[in-house]
Design an enzyme around this catalytic site. Structure first.
Site, PDB file in Angstrom:
ATOM      1  N   TYR A   1      46.896  47.122 -11.904  1.00  0.00           N
ATOM      2  CA  TYR A   1      46.882  49.047 -12.529  1.00  0.00           C
ATOM      3  C   TYR A   1      48.382  49.168 -12.987  1.00  0.00           C
ATOM      4  O   TYR A   1      48.983  49.173 -12.420  1.00  0.00           O
ATOM      5  CB  TYR A   1      46.693  49.630 -11.992  1.00  0.00           C
TER       6      TYR A   1
ATOM      7  N   TYR B 165      43.793  50.831 -22.317  1.00  0.00           N
ATOM      8  CA  TYR B 165      43.845  51.446 -21.412  1.00  0.00           C
ATOM      9  C   TYR B 165      42.785  52.536 -21.102  1.00  0.00           C
ATOM     10  O   TYR B 165      41.854  53.136 -22.156  1.00  0.00           O
ATOM     11  CB  TYR B 165      44.792  52.557 -22.060  1.00  0.00           C
TER      12      TYR B 165
END
Lengths: 401, 401
Positions: B303, B354
């Site tokens: 991440y 994103y």
């Protein structure tokens, strides 16, 4: 009683009676805006009390389950309480439809081996956040809510508006009367008079009071509608073996079933479409999983944001034929102590407190323990049903050993 | 490599390789505010595409898992898609920390027998709702967010402010440099040049570009920060037997582990407190469950809301000793194709899109299928790690048979 619609109960359910509710806890219940502490503090208090009741501590907890609508989210709660070993955290989408669903989520986490002790909770402080009885005050939020853009122009802003439609249709199809709805309210307020936790304790009503109360959303009058309350409630769920070493009577989860609301009879006249809860399929699955039928249910906690929803739940869950719950209620069948199926024995959303239906789970546990203030003698099976909604269901608890 | 910290991998995990990801689907990815349809429509499109990819239909789906932050909630989505048999619906509390957690939730529902085919999804349309890169615009919402009331007066409003603190501390403790952070960005943008889905496709950057980019929240420059994007992604999870009849290479879930972030070394100097992801315990459990150690991971999706988080994940998940991920990255270890551990091979949050980290799950599946645009040769094990947060973790996928 219509047991014949539940044919395959022999098939069983792998999770039947493998897990139990070992602790219950709740804060003081008050009217909306009257809580002495914020919603988040209420959540912490309820969780702590439920653990105390179970004879367990925070160090035992490794799972948390909450409503989708919960503001006091499990992760922030875990930090505030100092939990170190949270390995399962789940939220069940929605509001009142999640009341029993969060216990079902606990079972999924326990069955998958992701947790050993799961606390389920609901905290609600309508004085702090928006009130469910009011339409949205914020025009931006209003505009972002897709369905409200369709429903708003027709005057449908609040839950009372929405649920009034099916109540009116039930009246049109089956001759159900406002006085029959009123019997649901009177039974709940009557139970609340024996329950000192109830917000409506000390405030009894008669059927005449119900009939004279002001119209909120036709056919629903004031006393057909639940309260807006502040408070929090929690339960602790763990494996059946561990439950046997906890201080209270073992209360196992005999069945749990949730699914999409499905409306039947579209091709049949008189058709029940939109005059039912849509939970008949979930009911069938619930009874199959628990291995019992409706005649074995001793006491029921039925989600009661509005009186008509109780009427529809009674039909969906097989206590009456479709359309017959009005006369069933009018006969006194749901009244404590002499009715065949006492309902909402703590007072429910209508008269105890509106904790989005989660109080029903705690009351079902008390009934299995034998500690309700309106105790059903020798109660062995308790049904709990969540709100009518797009996705809902229920639990069957069992007094176990 | 520090395999010795994972001693008990032999103990196994009952769910290891019992479930598989059989379908992946995603919409077009765009910059914030540039989606051609609303967030809810994006969600529907991604779910439908994932089912197509799996060779399954809507009638096969009986479970939905979503982030807690998801606006397109599972129940509304189920209604819009016309699902009839939804029996399991769960939301994983939070945002980027939920990226792998929703797949873990799918396993819980599948393992408990509550569903057979679960779709996990994330839809995000920052042009429609609030933007994560901005502080809250609504003073009421601001006031209702407890932690913001404490952090706001110190200037900490956005994620960039928050995560900059640990990056700066990592630099202070270990000598990590801005150029090392920059290597994470350059590697991601480089991967995005081979991925036509990436928003940053056709927009390569050099380390000099990174170093010259404007400061956002010291030490984070523009290219240290992920994009704000619109788009949706979904995956289909089912049992391993059923997976074998689906069209693609079987990609099993070898391990899944999530838990509270825990910070170690409080009594040790130099202490890593607040310069790590807090996921070392989850990493240990993940490797134990999967039965492998970090040296068996062929490719990792970590991440990357900010470059420093990738640095900390590399350490938490055992690819370097604490404090050594800066030099590790600088050595080219995460670069495709020659690094020992190619990272974020689709471009990640930084350069693909994103989607709150959910794109990483899809890319991990592609790597196991052999269909990534930056394919690691003979990749057998892929790691996916969610956002650093109070409750997070990861998955290990396996190319199975």
């Amino acid at each position: 009683m219509t047991d014949t619609i539940y044919p395959s109960r022999e098939a069983g359910w792998p999770l039947r009676d493998r897990f139990a509710i070992v602790g219950i806890g709740e804060t003081e219940y008050t009217g909306a805006g009257r809580a002495s502490q914020p919603e988040f503090s209420l959540a912490c208090e309820a969780v702590s009390k439920a653990l105390d009741d179970a004879g367990l501590g925070l160090a035992d907890v490794d799972g948390l389950c909450a409503y989708g609508y919960e503001h006091s989210d499990p992760l922030t709660l875990a930090q505030a309480l100092g939990l170190e070993h949270l390995s399962y955290a789940a939220q069940y989408p929605g509001g009142g439809n999640a009341a029993t669903g969060i216990v079902h989520h606990a079972l999924a986490g326990l069955a998958a081996g992701e947790a050993e002790v799961v606390v389920c909770y609901r905290s609600i402080c309508q004085g702090q956040y928006g009130r469910y009885g009011q339409s949205l005050q914020d025009p931006v939020e209003q505009a972002q809510s897709e369905w409200r853009n369709f429903a708003g122009p027709f005057g449908m802003f609040t839950a009372a508006h929405m649920y009034a439609l099916s109540a009116r249709r039930h009246m049109a199809l089956y001759g159900t009367t406002s006085a029959q709805f009123g019997r649901v309210a009177v039974a709940s307020y009557d139970n609340a008079q024996r329950n000192p936790r109830a917000v409506m304790h000390g405030r009894p009503i008669t059927l005449a009071d119900h009939q004279a109360s002001r119209m909120i959303a036709d056919p629903y009058r004031l006393y057909d509608c639940c309260q807006e309350s502040d408070g929090a409630a929690a339960v602790v769920v763990t494996g059946i073996e561990r439950a046997r070493s906890c201080p209270h009577q073992v209360v196992s989860i005999a069945g749990a079933a949730h699914g999409m609301a499905r409306f039947h009879g579209v091709d049949i006249r008189p058709q029940p479409l939109w005059a039912e809860g849509g939970l008949a399929d979930s009911a069938t699955e619930l009874y199959r999983r628990a291995g019992i039928g409706p005649h074995e249910v001793d006491v029921a906690q039925l989600y009661d944001a509005f009186t008509g929803n109780v009427i529809m739940h009674l039909e969906d869950f097989g206590f009456c034929e479709r359309g017959e719950a009005g006369p069933f209620v009018e006969s006194g069948a749901i009244d404590w102590p002499h009715g065949s199926l006492p309902v909402n024995t703590a007072g429910g959303n209508l008269a105890e407190a509106y904790i989005h239906g989660f109080g029903h789970v705690l009351e079902a546990v008390r009934q299995m323990r034998g500690t309700s203030t309106s105790q059903v003698a020798d109660a062995e099976h308790g049904l709990v049903v969540s709100a009518i909604g797009p996705y809902s269901g229920g639990l069957i608890l069992r007094r176990s050993c």
